[in-house]
Scaffold this active site. Structure first.
Site, short mmCIF file in Angstrom:
data_model
loop_
_atom_site.label_atom_id
_atom_site.label_comp_id
_atom_site.label_asym_id
_atom_site.label_seq_id
_atom_site.Cartn_x
_atom_site.Cartn_y
_atom_site.Cartn_z
N ARG A 52 0.82 -1.22 0.00
CA ARG A 52 0.00 0.00 0.00
C ARG A 52 0.86 1.27 0.00
O ARG A 52 0.53 2.25 -0.67
CB ARG A 52 -0.94 -0.01 1.22
N GLN A 83 -10.14 9.64 8.60
CA GLN A 83 -9.88 8.25 8.99
C GLN A 83 -8.75 7.69 8.13
O GLN A 83 -8.29 6.58 8.34
CB GLN A 83 -11.14 7.40 8.78
N ASN A 84 -8.33 8.47 7.12
CA ASN A 84 -7.33 7.96 6.19
C ASN A 84 -5.92 8.05 6.76
O ASN A 84 -5.60 8.97 7.49
CB ASN A 84 -7.41 8.73 4.87
N HIS A 101 -6.96 7.49 12.55
CA HIS A 101 -6.49 6.10 12.45
C HIS A 101 -4.99 6.01 12.18
O HIS A 101 -4.51 4.99 11.69
CB HIS A 101 -7.30 5.33 11.39
N CYS A 130 13.75 -1.48 14.67
CA CYS A 130 14.12 -0.25 15.39
C CYS A 130 15.61 -0.30 15.72
O CYS A 130 16.22 -1.36 15.71
CB CYS A 130 13.29 -0.20 16.67
N CYS A 132 16.77 -0.17 18.54
CA CYS A 132 16.91 -1.00 19.75
C CYS A 132 16.85 -2.49 19.42
O CYS A 132 17.01 -3.34 20.30
CB CYS A 132 15.82 -0.65 20.77
N GLY A 169 -17.02 10.54 1.59
CA GLY A 169 -16.38 9.27 1.22
C GLY A 169 -16.10 8.32 2.36
O GLY A 169 -15.07 7.68 2.39
N GLU A 197 -22.94 6.60 -2.74
CA GLU A 197 -24.19 5.91 -2.38
C GLU A 197 -24.59 6.25 -0.95
O GLU A 197 -23.74 6.71 -0.17
CB GLU A 197 -24.00 4.40 -2.53
N ALA A 213 -16.54 12.61 -5.10
CA ALA A 213 -16.10 13.73 -4.27
C ALA A 213 -15.33 14.78 -5.08
O ALA A 213 -15.57 15.98 -4.93
CB ALA A 213 -15.25 13.22 -3.11
C1 BJW Z 1 -16.80 7.61 -2.60
C2 BJW Z 1 -15.99 7.60 -3.76
C3 BJW Z 1 -15.84 8.82 -4.47
C4 BJW Z 1 -16.02 5.61 -2.95
N1 BJW Z 1 -16.47 9.93 -4.00
N2 BJW Z 1 -17.41 8.72 -2.18
C5 BJW Z 1 -19.56 -4.01 16.89
C6 BJW Z 1 -20.35 -2.87 16.94
C7 BJW Z 1 -19.76 -1.61 17.05
C8 BJW Z 1 -18.38 -1.47 17.12
C9 BJW Z 1 -17.63 -2.62 17.07
C10 BJW Z 1 -18.20 -3.86 16.97
N3 BJW Z 1 -17.20 -4.78 16.93
C11 BJW Z 1 -16.01 -4.12 16.99
C12 BJW Z 1 -16.25 -2.80 17.09
C13 BJW Z 1 -15.26 -1.71 17.17
C14 BJW Z 1 -14.62 -1.46 15.83
C15 BJW Z 1 -15.71 -1.18 14.81
O1 BJW Z 1 -16.23 -0.08 14.69
N4 BJW Z 1 -16.08 -2.18 14.02
C16 BJW Z 1 -17.18 -2.07 13.07
C17 BJW Z 1 -16.63 -2.29 11.66
C18 BJW Z 1 -18.23 -3.07 13.44
N5 BJW Z 1 -13.77 -0.29 16.01
C19 BJW Z 1 -12.54 -0.39 16.50
O2 BJW Z 1 -12.03 -1.46 16.77
C20 BJW Z 1 -11.80 0.91 16.74
N6 BJW Z 1 -11.30 0.92 18.06
C21 BJW Z 1 -12.08 0.82 19.13
O3 BJW Z 1 -13.28 0.71 19.07
O4 BJW Z 1 -11.39 0.84 20.31
C22 BJW Z 1 -12.11 0.63 21.52
C23 BJW Z 1 -11.08 0.50 22.63
C24 BJW Z 1 -11.09 1.39 23.65
C25 BJW Z 1 -10.14 1.27 24.69
C26 BJW Z 1 -9.20 0.24 24.63
C27 BJW Z 1 -9.19 -0.65 23.58
C28 BJW Z 1 -10.14 -0.52 22.55
C29 BJW Z 1 -10.60 1.02 15.79
C30 BJW Z 1 -10.99 1.03 14.38
C31 BJW Z 1 -9.75 1.02 13.49
C32 BJW Z 1 -10.10 0.94 12.02
N7 BJW Z 1 -8.95 0.63 11.28
C33 BJW Z 1 -9.00 0.65 9.82
C34 BJW Z 1 -7.61 0.27 9.31
C35 BJW Z 1 -6.68 1.45 9.57
C36 BJW Z 1 -5.30 1.24 9.12
C37 BJW Z 1 -5.18 1.00 7.65
O5 BJW Z 1 -5.56 1.85 6.81
O6 BJW Z 1 -4.68 -0.06 7.35
O7 BJW Z 1 -9.35 1.96 9.35
S1 BJW Z 1 -10.28 -0.35 9.13
C38 BJW Z 1 -10.69 0.73 7.81
O8 BJW Z 1 -12.03 1.23 7.99
C39 BJW Z 1 -9.76 1.94 7.96
C40 BJW Z 1 -10.69 3.07 7.65
O9 BJW Z 1 -10.18 4.28 8.19
C41 BJW Z 1 -11.98 2.64 8.28
C42 BJW Z 1 -13.20 3.35 7.73
O10 BJW Z 1 -13.39 3.06 6.39
P1 BJW Z 1 -13.93 4.19 5.40
O11 BJW Z 1 -12.94 5.27 5.31
O12 BJW Z 1 -15.31 4.57 5.75
O13 BJW Z 1 -13.86 3.41 3.99
P2 BJW Z 1 -14.94 2.43 3.29
O14 BJW Z 1 -14.21 1.66 2.27
O15 BJW Z 1 -15.70 1.68 4.30
O16 BJW Z 1 -15.97 3.43 2.62
C43 BJW Z 1 -15.63 4.22 1.50
C44 BJW Z 1 -16.83 5.07 1.15
O17 BJW Z 1 -16.47 5.96 0.11
C45 BJW Z 1 -18.03 4.26 0.64
O18 BJW Z 1 -19.20 4.71 1.30
C46 BJW Z 1 -18.09 4.61 -0.86
O19 BJW Z 1 -19.43 4.63 -1.37
C47 BJW Z 1 -17.48 5.98 -0.88
N8 BJW Z 1 -16.80 6.37 -2.12
N9 BJW Z 1 -15.53 6.34 -3.96
C48 BJW Z 1 -17.24 9.84 -2.87
N10 BJW Z 1 -15.10 8.92 -5.58
ZN ZN Z 2 12.77 0.21 19.73
#
Ligand code: BJW
Ligand code: ZN
Length: 220
Positions: A52, A83-84, A101, A130, A132, A169, A197, A213
């Protein structure tokens, strides 16, 4: 406030997570984006991030990133909460960017905790190490991990004071980030959503603009 997700970078040629060609259509998040996955197979996880990073090094900000950066120059107090992890808002010239994120260009040592900026593509060593001797991890937030608390607090603050919010997005399914538009609305903010959508949030948005967008922001 501008709240963005992977869709804002789609027109730069960066894959989203949940779309047709999205990463989560090909891979399981639990194999690549959790601490457990990294502990099991750091090489596999790093190969995905290295791929990536290399892809991103060939991409550039699109008209959506550029227009958002322009808003910051034209209006007072424009904040981007994203979130990116791709760094494209910063490369477009946005300065007040809050990365919920993390940042794919940062590596963090799993032994001593030291973070550093690492722009090497492809990485010379996988997993990178690292000074270390410890194994480094990508500086991003995986499922089950808390968001960086300082960034989250800033995002909440920006949200609470926002008069106008663009939600661009994002599928609005990953919490706690996905709760920000509702938080803003509860404080009386006017929310404009831009997406290809309808999403989980669309029923509550004040205005939904359906389309790409880059095209829509260019025309606004
Ligand atoms: C366009 C377009 C164009 C396309 N123009 N539009 C059950 C219920 C509720 C919550 C949970 C659950 N089970 C687990 C959870 C928690 C979990 C969560 O929310 N899960 C759900 C999925 C169910 N969340 C977490 O774990 C978070 N942490 C947390 O809750 O911690 C609690 C805690 C507290 C204290 C101690 C310990 C823990 C962390 C979440 C981390 C997410 N990580 C990722 C990877 C990041 C690193 C990487 O990039 O590799 O983040 S996952 C991935 O999803 C990434 C994104 O930032 C994130 C969001 O995705 P995004 O940006 O919305 O993308 P898409 O693909 O989903 O959508 C794209 C959109 O664009 C679409 O709508 C298209 O239509 C549109 N689009 N082209 C305009 N041209
Ligand atoms: Zn280190």
């Amino acid at each position: 406030m501008v709240f963005t997700g992977a869709g804002v970078s789609a027109e730069s040629g960066v894959p989203t997570f949940r779309g047709e060609d999205g990463y989560w259509k090909k891979y399981r998040p639990e194999d690549l984006a959790t601490q457990e996955a990294f502990a099991r197979n750091p090489k596999l996880v790093w190969e995905w991030y290295d791929f990536r990073r290399s892809l991103l090094s060939t991409k550039k900000p699109n008209p959506a990133h550029l227009r958002i950066a322009e808003w910051e120059r034209c209006f007072q107090s424009v904040h981007v909460v994203t979130q990116n992890v791709d760094g494209l808002h910063q490369r477009a010239g946005s300065q007040k960017v809050h990365c919920l994120h993390g940042d794919i260009w940062v590596t963090q040592c799993t032994a001593c905790g030291q973070s550093e900026r690492n722009l090497q593509t492809p990485l010379r060593e996988i997993p990178p190490r690292c000074r270390c001797g410890g194994i480094q991890r990508p500086g991003v937030v995986w499922f089950g991990e808390p968001l960086p608390q300082d960034v989250w607090r800033q995002a909440e603050q920006v949200c609470a004071g926002a008069e106008l919010m663009f939600v661009i997005g994002t599928s609005a399914v990953v919490y706690p980030a996905a709760g920000l538009p509702s938080l803003a609305k509860a404080r009386g903010c006017f929310v404009v959503e831009i997406n290809l959508e309808p999403t989980e949030f669309t029923a509550r948005t004040d205005l939904f603009l359906r389309g790409r967008a880059g095209e829509l922001l260019g025309a606004l």
